[in-house]
Design a protein around this motif. Structure first.
Motif, PDB file in Angstrom:
ATOM      1  N   HIS A  88      -5.079  -4.582 -13.107  1.00 25.37           N
ATOM      2  CA  HIS A  88      -4.951  -3.303 -12.409  1.00 25.37           C
ATOM      3  C   HIS A  88      -4.792  -3.600 -10.916  1.00 25.37           C
ATOM      4  O   HIS A  88      -5.056  -4.720 -10.462  1.00 25.37           O
ATOM      5  CB  HIS A  88      -6.164  -2.392 -12.657  1.00 25.37           C
ATOM      6  N   TYR A  89      -4.383  -2.607 -10.148  1.00 23.54           N
ATOM      7  CA  TYR A  89      -4.245  -2.767  -8.701  1.00 23.54           C
ATOM      8  C   TYR A  89      -5.603  -2.529  -8.030  1.00 23.54           C
ATOM      9  O   TYR A  89      -6.437  -1.784  -8.536  1.00 23.54           O
ATOM     10  CB  TYR A  89      -3.244  -1.757  -8.144  1.00 23.54           C
ATOM     11  N   SER A  90      -5.814  -3.141  -6.864  1.00 22.78           N
ATOM     12  CA  SER A  90      -6.948  -2.756  -6.034  1.00 22.78           C
ATOM     13  C   SER A  90      -6.661  -1.361  -5.485  1.00 22.78           C
ATOM     14  O   SER A  90      -5.508  -0.896  -5.499  1.00 22.78           O
ATOM     15  CB  SER A  90      -7.130  -3.741  -4.876  1.00 22.78           C
ATOM     16  N   GLU A  91      -7.675  -0.686  -4.994  1.00 22.58           N
ATOM     17  CA  GLU A  91      -7.441   0.662  -4.455  1.00 22.58           C
ATOM     18  C   GLU A  91      -6.492   0.619  -3.258  1.00 22.58           C
ATOM     19  O   GLU A  91      -5.664   1.516  -3.081  1.00 22.58           O
ATOM     20  CB  GLU A  91      -8.763   1.333  -4.084  1.00 22.58           C
ATOM     21  N   LYS A  92      -6.615  -0.407  -2.464  1.00 23.61           N
ATOM     22  CA  LYS A  92      -5.717  -0.529  -1.310  1.00 23.61           C
ATOM     23  C   LYS A  92      -4.274  -0.685  -1.773  1.00 23.61           C
ATOM     24  O   LYS A  92      -3.358  -0.033  -1.243  1.00 23.61           O
ATOM     25  CB  LYS A  92      -6.140  -1.721  -0.447  1.00 23.61           C
ATOM     26  N   GLU A  93      -4.054  -1.531  -2.764  1.00 20.93           N
ATOM     27  CA  GLU A  93      -2.700  -1.724  -3.309  1.00 20.93           C
ATOM     28  C   GLU A  93      -2.196  -0.443  -3.964  1.00 20.93           C
ATOM     29  O   GLU A  93      -1.029  -0.059  -3.790  1.00 20.93           O
ATOM     30  CB  GLU A  93      -2.710  -2.854  -4.337  1.00 20.93           C
ATOM     31  N   ALA A  94      -3.082   0.225  -4.716  1.00 21.22           N
ATOM     32  CA  ALA A  94      -2.688   1.466  -5.375  1.00 21.22           C
ATOM     33  C   ALA A  94      -2.336   2.542  -4.359  1.00 21.22           C
ATOM     34  O   ALA A  94      -1.381   3.308  -4.542  1.00 21.22           O
ATOM     35  CB  ALA A  94      -3.812   1.943  -6.290  1.00 21.22           C
ATOM     36  N   ALA A  95      -3.112   2.610  -3.276  1.00 23.13           N
ATOM     37  CA  ALA A  95      -2.842   3.616  -2.237  1.00 23.13           C
ATOM     38  C   ALA A  95      -1.491   3.367  -1.575  1.00 23.13           C
ATOM     39  O   ALA A  95      -0.745   4.320  -1.293  1.00 23.13           O
ATOM     40  CB  ALA A  95      -3.960   3.594  -1.195  1.00 23.13           C
ATOM     41  N   GLU A  96      -1.176   2.119  -1.326  1.00 27.73           N
ATOM     42  CA  GLU A  96       0.127   1.800  -0.720  1.00 27.73           C
ATOM     43  C   GLU A  96       1.266   2.208  -1.651  1.00 27.73           C
ATOM     44  O   GLU A  96       2.279   2.766  -1.212  1.00 27.73           O
ATOM     45  CB  GLU A  96       0.192   0.301  -0.409  1.00 27.73           C
ATOM     46  N   ALA A  97       1.097   1.947  -2.948  1.00 24.84           N
ATOM     47  CA  ALA A  97       2.132   2.321  -3.917  1.00 24.84           C
ATOM     48  C   ALA A  97       2.249   3.833  -4.038  1.00 24.84           C
ATOM     49  O   ALA A  97       3.356   4.388  -4.056  1.00 24.84           O
ATOM     50  CB  ALA A  97       1.810   1.709  -5.281  1.00 24.84           C
ATOM     51  N   MET A  98       1.123   4.521  -4.105  1.00 25.73           N
ATOM     52  CA  MET A  98       1.148   5.974  -4.272  1.00 25.73           C
ATOM     53  C   MET A  98       1.723   6.662  -3.039  1.00 25.73           C
ATOM     54  O   MET A  98       2.404   7.693  -3.152  1.00 25.73           O
ATOM     55  CB  MET A  98      -0.254   6.503  -4.561  1.00 25.73           C
ATOM     56  N   ALA A  99       1.482   6.117  -1.866  1.00 26.92           N
ATOM     57  CA  ALA A  99       2.059   6.701  -0.649  1.00 26.92           C
ATOM     58  C   ALA A  99       3.588   6.672  -0.716  1.00 26.92           C
ATOM     59  O   ALA A  99       4.268   7.639  -0.356  1.00 26.92           O
ATOM     60  CB  ALA A  99       1.556   5.951   0.587  1.00 26.92           C
ATOM     61  N   VAL A 100       4.120   5.563  -1.193  1.00 24.97           N
ATOM     62  CA  VAL A 100       5.577   5.441  -1.342  1.00 24.97           C
ATOM     63  C   VAL A 100       6.094   6.424  -2.394  1.00 24.97           C
ATOM     64  O   VAL A 100       7.096   7.120  -2.164  1.00 24.97           O
ATOM     65  CB  VAL A 100       5.958   3.993  -1.735  1.00 24.97           C
ATOM     66  N   LEU A 101       5.428   6.490  -3.537  1.00 24.77           N
ATOM     67  CA  LEU A 101       5.886   7.376  -4.614  1.00 24.77           C
ATOM     68  C   LEU A 101       5.815   8.844  -4.198  1.00 24.77           C
ATOM     69  O   LEU A 101       6.721   9.626  -4.511  1.00 24.77           O
ATOM     70  CB  LEU A 101       5.061   7.133  -5.873  1.00 24.77           C
ATOM     71  N   LEU A 102       4.776   9.226  -3.482  1.00 26.68           N
ATOM     72  CA  LEU A 102       4.674  10.609  -3.008  1.00 26.68           C
ATOM     73  C   LEU A 102       5.761  10.924  -1.991  1.00 26.68           C
ATOM     74  O   LEU A 102       6.335  12.020  -1.991  1.00 26.68           O
ATOM     75  CB  LEU A 102       3.293  10.850  -2.391  1.00 26.68           C
ATOM     76  N   SER A 103       6.056   9.957  -1.137  1.00 27.32           N
ATOM     77  CA  SER A 103       7.143  10.146  -0.170  1.00 27.32           C
ATOM     78  C   SER A 103       8.472  10.348  -0.882  1.00 27.32           C
ATOM     79  O   SER A 103       9.254  11.255  -0.545  1.00 27.32           O
ATOM     80  CB  SER A 103       7.226   8.925   0.758  1.00 27.32           C
ATOM     81  N   PHE A 104       8.723   9.518  -1.890  1.00 26.42           N
ATOM     82  CA  PHE A 104       9.980   9.613  -2.630  1.00 26.42           C
ATOM     83  C   PHE A 104      10.085  10.943  -3.375  1.00 26.42           C
ATOM     84  O   PHE A 104      11.115  11.614  -3.325  1.00 26.42           O
ATOM     85  CB  PHE A 104      10.103   8.453  -3.617  1.00 26.42           C
ATOM     86  N   VAL A 105       9.021  11.328  -4.086  1.00 28.95           N
ATOM     87  CA  VAL A 105       9.065  12.563  -4.862  1.00 28.95           C
ATOM     88  C   VAL A 105       9.170  13.781  -3.939  1.00 28.95           C
ATOM     89  O   VAL A 105       9.864  14.751  -4.259  1.00 28.95           O
ATOM     90  CB  VAL A 105       7.838  12.660  -5.805  1.00 28.95           C
ATOM     91  N   SER A 106       8.524  13.744  -2.788  1.00 32.94           N
ATOM     92  CA  SER A 106       8.660  14.833  -1.812  1.00 32.94           C
ATOM     93  C   SER A 106      10.110  14.962  -1.353  1.00 32.94           C
ATOM     94  O   SER A 106      10.650  16.076  -1.254  1.00 32.94           O
ATOM     95  CB  SER A 106       7.751  14.589  -0.603  1.00 32.94           C
ATOM     96  N   PHE A 107      10.732  13.834  -1.070  1.00 34.34           N
ATOM     97  CA  PHE A 107      12.146  13.824  -0.669  1.00 34.34           C
ATOM     98  C   PHE A 107      13.023  14.378  -1.792  1.00 34.34           C
ATOM     99  O   PHE A 107      13.899  15.217  -1.562  1.00 34.34           O
ATOM    100  CB  PHE A 107      12.561  12.391  -0.322  1.00 34.34           C
ATOM    101  N   MET A 108      12.776  13.920  -3.000  1.00 37.20           N
ATOM    102  CA  MET A 108      13.561  14.347  -4.160  1.00 37.20           C
ATOM    103  C   MET A 108      13.421  15.853  -4.398  1.00 37.20           C
ATOM    104  O   MET A 108      14.419  16.559  -4.587  1.00 37.20           O
ATOM    105  CB  MET A 108      13.098  13.564  -5.396  1.00 37.20           C
ATOM    106  N   HIS A 109      12.200  16.357  -4.378  1.00 38.96           N
ATOM    107  CA  HIS A 109      11.984  17.785  -4.610  1.00 38.96           C
ATOM    108  C   HIS A 109      12.607  18.630  -3.500  1.00 38.96           C
ATOM    109  O   HIS A 109      13.123  19.727  -3.758  1.00 38.96           O
ATOM    110  CB  HIS A 109      10.488  18.077  -4.726  1.00 38.96           C
ATOM    111  N   ALA A 110      12.552  18.123  -2.274  1.00 36.10           N
ATOM    112  CA  ALA A 110      13.170  18.857  -1.159  1.00 36.10           C
ATOM    113  C   ALA A 110      14.680  18.972  -1.329  1.00 36.10           C
ATOM    114  O   ALA A 110      15.309  19.909  -0.810  1.00 36.10           O
ATOM    115  CB  ALA A 110      12.843  18.166   0.164  1.00 36.10           C
TER     116      ALA A 110
END
Length: 481
Positions: A137-159
Motif C-alpha cells: 500500500h502507499y504511505s499517507e504522504k504518497e497517497a496524498a500526492e497521488a490523490m492531489a493529482v487525481l483530484l486536479s485531473f478530475v476537476s479539469f475534466m468535469h469543468a
C-alpha cells in the motif's frame, strides 16, 4: 452497437469553427481521422508479440515511427462491432484532456479497413495497480500526492463537461519506476460529454469502482468522485472496499454500501484520511463531498507534514506483519536470501539495525525493537509485537541478529529486484548441488528438534510439480508471493 459505416458524417469548416466546444472537438476528431486514412501501417512498425495491453475490441502496442525511430503507445481498435462515432468521441475527449499535464497525450490518429489507430505518448513506468501490489500500500504522504493529482485531473475534466466512468488504478500509469514518478491517466473510451443538469443511464465502468447510482441507472459526474474514493481506499490499505466472486456479487456489496475502516491495516491510517474516504464513499451522491471540498480537505496538510520517520515506522510494522503471515518455508528461505544481499541493496536496513541496537552487541532484543518503533512514532500493542518479534526470531534465541532483522524487514520489491540474492540463496540451500531442494536439506535449516515430517510438509506446500522437491523456479515463486 450501430452500423460502423454510418457512424459519423464528414467534418465541415463550419462545425470546426463552431462556438460549441463539444461540436468543435468532435469535428476536429473527424477531420484528423480522415486525414490519417490508410497511413498507419506505412509510418509505423511494431512487434505483434509485445502487447502493452488488450481488451475485447482493442489492444495497445508499442509502435516505432519509421522515420524518427521514436516509440509510442498505439491503441488499435477493431472495426466491425465498434461504432465509429464512439471512436471519434474518444479522440475528441482525449484531445481536450491532453491539455492537462497528467493526461497521456494523444499524438495522432489513423484508420484503415480493419482498425482505428490512436497514437499516444509512451509511458514506461507501468500501472498504478501494479505499484500498489508491489508496495502493499502507499504511505499517507504518497497517497496524498497521488490523490492531489487525481483530484486536479478530475476537476479539469468535469469543468470541460466530461465524465470518465472508469477511473481505476489500471487506467493510471506512472512515468517511471521511482517513488517520484509522474502520474498519467489513460483510456477515455468510456468517457462522455455531459451538459449541466444532465444524467446518464448506461451501466458503464468496472464493477469494483462503480458508484451505486450507476448500477441504479441514473447518475452524473459525481459518480467519478465515488471511483476516486475507491482508489484512495486501495492506496491506503492495498485492497478493495467492495468485493465479490462476480460482478453481480460486487454490485450487491456496493448497493449495501458497507465497507470497513477498521482492523489491523486501518490502525496505521490517520483519522483525517478515513474521514476523506468516508466523504467520497457516500451512497447518496447529494451527501458526497464535492471536488472543491476534497481539494481543501485537512488530510492533505496533515499528510504533507507527516515525518519520514513515521512512514518508516509504519513500513516496519507492515513488513513484520507480512513476514508473520508468510509460510514457514518462506521465512527460512528469506533468512538465506538475507545473507546474499549486497550491502548497497539493504543499506537502509543496516542503518536501522545499528540505530535499534542501543547496547551495541550486534543483536536487537524485544525491548530494543519496541523502543525503536516508539521513537519512529509507531507504537504497537505489546501482545501483537511479541508475535511479530517471535516470528522474526527464527532460532528462538530471544534476540534478532542482522540476518533475521533483514529477512523480516526487507521490502518485497527488493526481494523481487535482487535476482542474484535469490539465486545465491538457492545455491546455498541446495547442499549437494543437484539443482533441487529436498526435505532433508530444508531440515538442516530448521531449529533443533524439528522433524523430517515437518520439512516434508513445508516442501509439499510449495512443490508445484509434485516431485517431492523444489527447483529454482518453485523457490522463486515462493519468494515472490
Amino acid at each position: 452497437m450501430g452500423n460502423l459505416c454510418a457512424g459519423a458524417s464528414p467534418a465541415t469548416d463550419e462545425t470546426i469553427a463552431s462556438a460549441d466546444p463539444v461540436e468543435r472537438a468532435l469535428a476536429i476528431a473527424k477531420r484528423d481521422l480522415a486525414k490519417g486514412a490508410g497511413k498507419w501501417q506505412e509510418l509505423y512498425s511494431y512487434d505483434r508479440s509485445k502487447l502493452l495491453g488488450s481488451g475485447a475490441y482493442a489492444q495497445v502496442v508499442k509502435a516505432t515511427r519509421k522515420g524518427t525511430q521514436k516509440s509510442y503507445a498505439t491503441k488499435i481498435i477493431k472495426k466491425g462491432q465498434y461504432d465509429k462515432s464512439v471512436v471519434i468521441k474518444e479522440i475528441a475527449i482525449s484531445n481536450i484532456l491532453s491539455e492537462h499535464p497528467n493526461c497521456t497525450k494523444l499524438i495522432e490518429v489513423y484508420e484503415d479497413k480493419a482498425n482505428y489507430y490512436l497514437v499516444m505518448e509512451l509511458v514506461s513506468g507501468g500501472m498504478m495497480f501494479d505499484r500498489i501490489v508491489k508496495k502493499g500500500h502507499y504511505s499517507e504522504k504518497e497517497a496524498a500526492e497521488a490523490m492531489a493529482v487525481l483530484l486536479s485531473f478530475v476537476s479539469f475534466m468535469h469543468a470541460k463537461g466530461i465524465i470518465d466512468r472508469d477511473l481505476k488504478p489500471d487506467n493510471i500509469l506512472l512515468s517511471d519506476d521511482t517513488d517520484s514518478a509522474i502520474i498519467k491517466i489513460i483510456d477515455f473510451g468510456t468517457g462522455e460529454f455531459m451538459k449541466e443538469g444532465q444524467t446518464l443511464s448506461a451501466g458503464i465502468g468496472t464493477a469494483q469502482y462503480m458508484a451505486p447510482e450507476v448500477f441504479k441507472g441514473k447518475y452524473d459526474q459525481r459518480a467519478d468522485i465515488w471511483s476516486l474514493g475507491v482508489i484512495m481506499y486501495i492506496l491506503l490499505v492495498g485492497f478493495m472496499p467492495f468485493g465479490g466472486k462476480n460482478d453481480a456479487a460486487i454490485e450487491k456489496a456496493v448497493l449495501r454500501g458497507k465497507y470497513a475502516l477498521e482492523g489491523e491495516e486501518w490502525d496505521e491510517v490517520s483519522d483525517e484520511a478515513k474521514d476523506m474516504v468516508r466523504s467520497m464513499l457516500q451512497s447518496d451522491p447529494d451527501k458526497r463531498a464535492t471536488l472543491q471540498q476534497l481539494q481543501a480537505h485537512p488530510w492533505f496538510a496533515a499528510a504533507a507534514s507527516a515525518s519520514e520517520s513515521a512512514a518508516k515506522g509504519t513500513r516496519m510494522v507492515s513488513r513484520l506483519r507480512g513476514f508473520l503471515a508468510s509460510t514457514r518455508l518462506k521465512r527460512l528461505a528469506m533468512l538465506v536470501v538475507a545473507s546474499n544481499f549486497k550491502a548497497e541493496e539493504v543499506d537502509q536496513l543496516r542503518e536501522l539495525f545499528v540505530t535499534a541496537d542501543t547496547n551495541k552487541n550486534n543483536l536487537v532484543d524485544f525491548n530494543e525493537l519496541r523502543t525503536a518503533l516508539s521513537k519512529l512514532g509507531r507504537a504497537v500493542d505489546e501482545t501483537e509485537l511479541r508475535r511479530l518479534f517471535d516470528a522474526a526470531d527464527m532460532d528462538g534465541s530471544g534476540e534478532l541478529d542482522y540476518r533475521e532483522f533483514v529477512a523480516a524487514l526487507v521490502g518485497q520489491d527488493v526481494v523481487e529486484r535482487c535476482t542474484t540474492a535469490r539465486h545465491g540463496a538457492f545455491k546455498d540451500m541446495d547442499a549437494d548441488g543437484d539443482g533441487y531442494l529436498t526435505p532433508e536439506e530444508v531440515l538442516k535449516m530448521m531449529p533443533p528438534g524439528s522433524t523430517l515430517e515437518e520439512a516434508q510438509e513445508m516442501v509439499k506446500a510449495a512443490d508445484k510439480d509434485g516431485d517431492g522437491r523444489l527447483d529454482l523456479n518453485e523457490l522463486e515463486i515462493l519468494l515472490k508471493n
